[in-house]
Design an enzyme around this catalytic site. Structure first.
Site, PDB file in Angstrom:
ATOM      1  N   PHE A  89       0.816  -1.215   0.000  1.00 48.41           N
ATOM      2  CA  PHE A  89       0.000   0.000   0.000  1.00 48.41           C
ATOM      3  C   PHE A  89       0.847   1.261   0.000  1.00 48.41           C
ATOM      4  CE2 PHE A  89       0.980  -0.257   4.452  1.00 48.41           C
ATOM      5  CZ  PHE A  89       0.807   1.014   4.988  1.00 48.41           C
ATOM      6  N   LYS A  90       2.121   1.138   0.351  1.00 44.76           N
ATOM      7  CA  LYS A  90       2.998   2.310   0.378  1.00 44.76           C
ATOM      8  C   LYS A  90       3.170   2.926  -1.007  1.00 44.76           C
ATOM      9  CE  LYS A  90       3.694   1.660   4.760  1.00 44.76           C
ATOM     10  NZ  LYS A  90       4.967   1.351   5.396  1.00 44.76           N
TER      11      LYS A  90
END
Length: 716
Positions: A338-339
Site C-alpha cells: 500500500f505504500k
C-alpha cells in the site's frame, strides 16, 4: 485549420434544429430571478479586473449560473453565444453552422473568441470553446476558469429531456455519451478551479459553490498547516512548506489548521462512476491549494503515479472475500504494498515544491514496505530531478522479511540507497527524528554540501494525504457495485503499526465518507490495542517482538499524534505534554473525555502468530485466495470485532509474495528453500489467487547479487 477527428464544434443540434434557447429555458425555470441586493461579495473585492469564466458541457447550466453569479457580484454578465458570436457574425449560431459546416465552425468560433476582451465580468463559454487552443489561451489570460463538472449521465438525461439527441461533429459511429466523454479532456486542460455539480443541485447552490471556489482560489491563507505541538498563534505554514520541511521544528507533525474539507453527499455521488485517477484528482484538489500545485500539474502527477506502473487498471480494486467482508487490494503497485499509493505520488509533489536551486537528501525509516516503495518512487523522477534529490532508506537489518530486504537492495538506483541498521524500527525512526532536529547535522550538510534534509515517512504530510483517496474510492466502489447505497455505513479494518493508514481512513470519514468504525488490528506488538481500549499508552517494560507481519512491528506510532491533536481540538499544549511524558516516562494517560471521542471512531484487537497462520490456511482452503500476513492479522481481528450489521472493508496492505516463508508455512508446505526467488516460484506453482506479483519476480531476478551497507545502532 484546427481539426478534431469526428468531434468538431460541439454546438447542440437536433433533427428539428432545436436552438440553444431550449437549454436556457430549462434552467431558467429552475430559479426565479429577483433583484438581488449587492451582498458582501463585490466584483472589486473578489475578482477585481479579472473575469470569472464558466466552462462545462452543454446542459451544465453555465448561462443560468452565470446570471446568478453576476447578480451577486453586481458585475456584467456575458454569454459568448448570444453576446459575442451572434453579434460578431450578425447571424444566429444555427445559421452560421449551416453556412460553414462542421469542418470550419470551430475555427470560426475560435477566431471570434480571439477578438473578444472583457474585464471584471462573468463569462459563460460555449460548450466547444475549450476545444480551440488559441481562443482559450486568450480568454484565460485575464480570468479564472471555473469548470462546472456535471456527470455525463446527468448531462445525457438533461439533453434527452429537451429532445437533444445529437451534437455537432458527432460522427455516425459515435454515441452522444462517447462525444461527451471525449470533450472532458479539453475541459480538464483549462480549468483553474472545479465545481462538482450533482444532478439535483439547484443553480443557486452551484452559483454559491462557484463563488466559494473563486474565493479560495484568490486566498491561499485558507489552506494552512500547523504543528501538532504548536502553542503560538500565526505560526502556520503552507502546503509547499510542510512538504519540504517534513517534521516541524518543535518535533510535532504538520496538520491542516482548519481540518480537511468536507464534500457533500451529492458531490461524492458524482464520483461513483469515476476512475481511481479522477477520484484522486478531485480529492487532492480540495486538499491542496492551487497556489501550491495547480490543477493541471496535479493531473500530470496523478497520471504518472497511477498509470502503467500498476498491474491492475482499477488501481485499488475491491474484491468480495466472504459474507459481508470485502478486501481492498492495495498491492498492485510496483513494489507490492500500500505504500506505493503515496510513494508513487509524493516524489513528484516534493520535486515540484522544492526550490529549483537546492539539493535535498530525503531520509526514511522503514519497517519493511516503505523502503522499496520510496526507493522506487524517487528513482522514477525525471533525470533533472534525480540530480538534485537523493534518498537514503534505513531499515532494521534483521527485522524485515528476506524478500523485503532483497527488494530494497534491488530497488537501489543512482540516487537511492538502502542502509541496514542493527536494531529495530523504533530505533531507526527515533534516530531519524534526532537527525532532523539536530542543527549540527543539518548545518553540516548545508554548509559542506549545499544540501537540505527532508523526510519521506508518513510524518510527511505529502505521504499521508494520497492514502485518503483509496479509502474513499473503496466506499465508492461498493456503491458502484450496488452493494450499498451512498450513505449506508461501512466498517474498515486495517493492520496498524505507525497509525498512518488508519488515520487516512479517519480523514476520509471527516471528508464525508460514511465510515462507522475503524478497526485497528495489531499483531503481538499490541500497544495500540491496549491504548484504544484503556487510554493508556504504555511502553514501560515493552520490547518489540519480531513477527510474521513486520510492517506493523512498531511500538511508537508516529501518526497517532496527529489524531490526538484532532480529537483535542487542536490543543498543541496538551499534545506536547503527552509526548514529553511519553519520551521521559515511557507512558501517558488520555483524559476520559478524549478517550470517549476516540472510542467513537476506533475499536481495536490483536492477533497471535498462530491465528495469523491459521487464517491464511483457512481462507486459502475455502476460497483459493492467499492473504498476506498483515491482511491475515486484520482478517482475524475483523472476524472477532465486526457485528455483521454492515459491510466491512479489510485493507489488504501487501502482496503475500513478500512474505513467502510465512505463507509457505501457513499452507503447510514443508520444503521451504532459503532462496527468495525459489520461494516465489514454489508459490506460483500452486496457481494462487491473486497470482505471484510480477514486479517482485523481476526485481529479484535482476538483483540477486547486489549488496548494501549495514551500520551499528548509535544515537550519539
Amino acid at each position: 485549420m484546427f481539426h478534431i477527428v469526428q468531434y468538431r464544434s460541439l454546438r447542440l443540434v437536433t433533427q428539428t434544429r432545436l436552438s440553444k434557447m431550449c437549454l436556457k429555458l430549462m434552467f431558467s425555470r429552475l430559479v426565479t430571478f429577483e433583484r438581488i441586493s449587492k451582498s458582501w461579495f463585490s466584483s472589486h473585492s473578489l475578482i477585481g479586473n479579472k473575469n470569472i469564466i464558466l466552462m462545462g458541457p452543454p446542459g451544465a447550466g453555465k448561462t443560468t449560473v452565470g446570471r446568478i453569479v453576476g447578480q451577486k457580484l453586481n458585475c456584467p454578465v456575458i454569454d459568448i453565444d448570444d453576446d459575442v458570436l451572434e453579434t460578431t457574425w450578425n447571424m444566429s449560431v444555427s445559421e452560421k453552422l449551416q453556412d460553414v459546416g462542421n469542418e470550419q465552425f470551430l475555427e470560426e468560433e475560435g477566431k471570434a473568441l480571439l477578438k473578444f476582451s472583457a474585464s471584471g465580468s462573468v463569462i459563460s463559454l460555449t460548450g466547444s470553446n475549450p476545444m480551440h487552443t488559441a481562443g482559450m489561451q486568450h480568454v484565460k489570460r485575464n480570468g479564472i476558469v471555473v469548470y462546472l463538472d456535471v456527470p455525463t449521465t446527468v448531462i445525457m438525461s438533461r439533453l434527452k429531456s429537451i429532445k437533444v439527441d445529437r451534437i455537432v461533429g458527432q460522427g455516425p459511429a459515435a454515441s452522444l455519451k462517447d462525444i461527451l466523454q471525449f470533450r472532458k479532456q479539453f475541459y480538464r486542460r483549462w480549468y483553474d478551479v472545479r465545481v462538482l455539480c450533482g444532478g439535483n443541485m439547484a443553480p443557486e447552490v452551484v452559483a454559491e459553490k462557484v463563488l466559494d471556489a473563486v474565493k479560495r482560489y484568490q486566498n491561499s491563507e485558507v489552506d494552512t498547516y500547523v504543528s501538532t505541538r504548536s502553542t503560538q498563534k500565526n505560526s502556520h505554514k503552507y502546503f509547499s512548506d510542510v512538504v519540504i520541511e517534513g517534521l516541524a521544528s518543535d518535533g510535532g507533525l504538520f496538520v491542516p489548521e482548519r481540518g480537511l474539507p468536507e464534500l457533500t453527499a451529492e458531490e461524492w455521488q458524482t464520483l461513483v462512476e469515476a476512475t481511481y485517477a479522477e477520484r484522486a484528482q478531485v480529492i487532492l484538489e480540495r486538499c491542496i491549494h492551487p497556489a501550491d500545485i495547480p490543477a493541471s500539474k496535479l493531473r500530470e502527477m496523478i497520471g504518472t503515479a497511477y498509470g502503467e506502473n500498476f498491474t491492475c487498471s482499477k488501481i485499488a480494486p475491491v474484491r468480495h472475500l466472504t459474507g459481508n467482508q470485502f478486501l481492498l487490494e492495495l498491492f498492485h503497485g510496483p513494489t507490492a504494498s500500500f505504500k506505493d499509493f503515496a510513494l508513487q505520488m509524493m516524489p513528484h509533489i516534493f520535486a515540484y515544491c522544492i526550490p529549483r536551486s537546492c539539493n535535498y537528501l530525503v531520509l526514511v525509516a522503514t519497517s519493511g514496505d516503505t523502503g522499496s516503495a520510496v526507493l522506487d518512487g524517487f528513482s522514477r523522477l525525471h533525470d533533472t530531478d534525480k540530480q538534485r534529490i537523493a534518498v537514503l532508506s534505513f531499515f532494521p537489518e534483521d527485522g524485515v522479511s528476506p524478500i523485503q530486504k532483497s527488494q530494497m537492495i534491488g530497488c537501489q538506483k543512482e540516487n537511492a540507497w538502502s542502509v541496514g541498521v542493527r536494531s529495530d524500527f523504533d530505533f531507526c525512526q527515533t534516530a531519524m527524528k534526532k537527525i532532523f532536529t539536530n542543527s549540527d547535522y543539518t548545518g553540516y550538510l548545508t554548509v559542506e554540501y549545499g544540501t537540505a534534509l527532508a523526510a519521506a515517512n508518513s510524518i510527511n504530510w505529502a505521504r499521508l494525504l494520497p492514502q485518503v483517496v483509496y479509502h474513499a474510492s473503496a466506499y465508492l466502489d461498493l456503491v458502484h457495485q450496488g452493494i450499498i447505497a451512498f450513505g449506508d455505513p461501512v466498517d474498515i479494518c486495517i493492520p496498524t503499526g505507525n497509525f498512518g493508514n488508519i488515520l487516512a481512513a479517519l480523514y476520509a470519514k471527516m471528508m464525508g465518507i460514511p465510515i462507522r468504525k475503524c478497526i485497528c488490528a495489531s499483531n503481538e506488538n499490541n500497544v495500540l490495542t491496549d491504548f484504544i481500549r484503556t487510554g493508556l499508552y504504555d511502553l514501560r517494560g515493552r520490547k518489540l517482538v519480531p513477527t510474521f507481519s513486520p510492517a506493523v512491528d512498531i511500538l511508537k506510532s508516529s501518526n497517532l499524534e496527529r489524531y490526538l491533536h484532532l480529537i483535542a481540538d487542536g490543543d498543541g499544549q496538551l499534545v506536547t505534554q503527552l509526548y514529553n511524558q511519553l519520551e521521559n516516562q515511557g507512558h501517558f494517560q488520555l483524559r476520559e473525555d478524549l478517550l470517549e471521542k476516540l472510542q467513537q471512531d476506533l475499536v481495536a484487537g490483536w492477533c497471535s502468530e498462530e491465528d495469523c497462520l491459521a487464517v491464511i490456511h483457512s481462507v486459502y482452503s475455502t476460497t483459493g485466495y492467499i492473504l498476506d500476513t498483515h491482511t491475515a492479522v486484520a482478517k482475524v481481528v475483523a472476524d472477532r470485532l465486526q457485528d455483521r450489521t454492515c459491510p466491512i472493508i479489510i485493507s489488504s496492505t501487501a502482496h503475500y509474495s513478500k512474505f513467502a516463508p510465512a505463507i509457505l508455512r501457513a499452507l503447510r508446505i514443508t520444503e521451504i528453500k532459503q532462496n527468495p526467488l525459489s520461494q516465489l516460484h514454489l508459490l506460483s506453482s500452486y496457481s494462487p489467487l491473486p497470482p505471484v506479483h510480477w514486479g517482485l519476480l523481476e526485481t529479484l531476478k535482476k538483483n540477486e547479487n547486489e549488496g548494501h551497507r549495514v551500520c551499528a545502532a548509535d544515537l550519539n
